[in-house]
Scaffold this motif. Structure first.
Motif, PDB file in Angstrom:
ATOM      1  N   ARG A 158      49.941  48.255  40.495  1.00  0.00           N
ATOM      2  CA  ARG A 158      51.184  47.506  41.379  1.00  0.00           C
ATOM      3  C   ARG A 158      50.498  46.223  41.315  1.00  0.00           C
ATOM      4  O   ARG A 158      51.048  45.551  41.367  1.00  0.00           O
ATOM      5  CB  ARG A 158      51.261  48.425  42.355  1.00  0.00           C
ATOM      6  N   GLU A 159      49.516  46.134  41.954  1.00  0.00           N
ATOM      7  CA  GLU A 159      49.105  44.487  42.462  1.00  0.00           C
ATOM      8  C   GLU A 159      48.921  43.621  41.148  1.00  0.00           C
ATOM      9  O   GLU A 159      48.937  42.977  41.409  1.00  0.00           O
ATOM     10  CB  GLU A 159      47.346  44.763  43.459  1.00  0.00           C
ATOM     11  N   ARG A 216      52.710  42.663  40.456  1.00  0.00           N
ATOM     12  CA  ARG A 216      52.835  41.945  41.280  1.00  0.00           C
ATOM     13  C   ARG A 216      51.863  40.023  41.089  1.00  0.00           C
ATOM     14  O   ARG A 216      53.133  39.343  41.353  1.00  0.00           O
ATOM     15  CB  ARG A 216      52.574  42.389  42.738  1.00  0.00           C
TER      16      ARG A 216
END
Length: 70
Positions: free
Chosen positions: A57-58, A61
């Motif tokens: 997810r990082e 993003r």
């Protein structure tokens, strides 16, 4: 479209649920289905999949935003 890391997060939740189920059965006086080593490996696996989900997810993003250096 799925969020990045959602499958890894789901796997982590399922593996952690197995760990918690084993603990609850043992605490209620029943016969546990995982040994001490099995519990450790299960908790390690749940933690590893959780970390993988967070990292994915990082990464997603960060990939969507332009990077600025000052």
């Amino acid at each position: 479209m799925r969020k990045a890391g959602s499958i890894a997060l789901a796997v982590a939740a399922v593996v952690f649920a197995v760990f918690v189920t084993n603990i609850v059965i043992g605490a209620s006086g029943g016969s546990v289905f995982l040994s001490d080593v099995g519990e450790m490996l299960t908790l390690f696996l749940a933690s590893a999949f959780f970390v993988i989900a967070v990292l994915l997810r990082e990464y997603a993003r960060a990939a969507g935003k332009p990077r600025t250096h000052s």
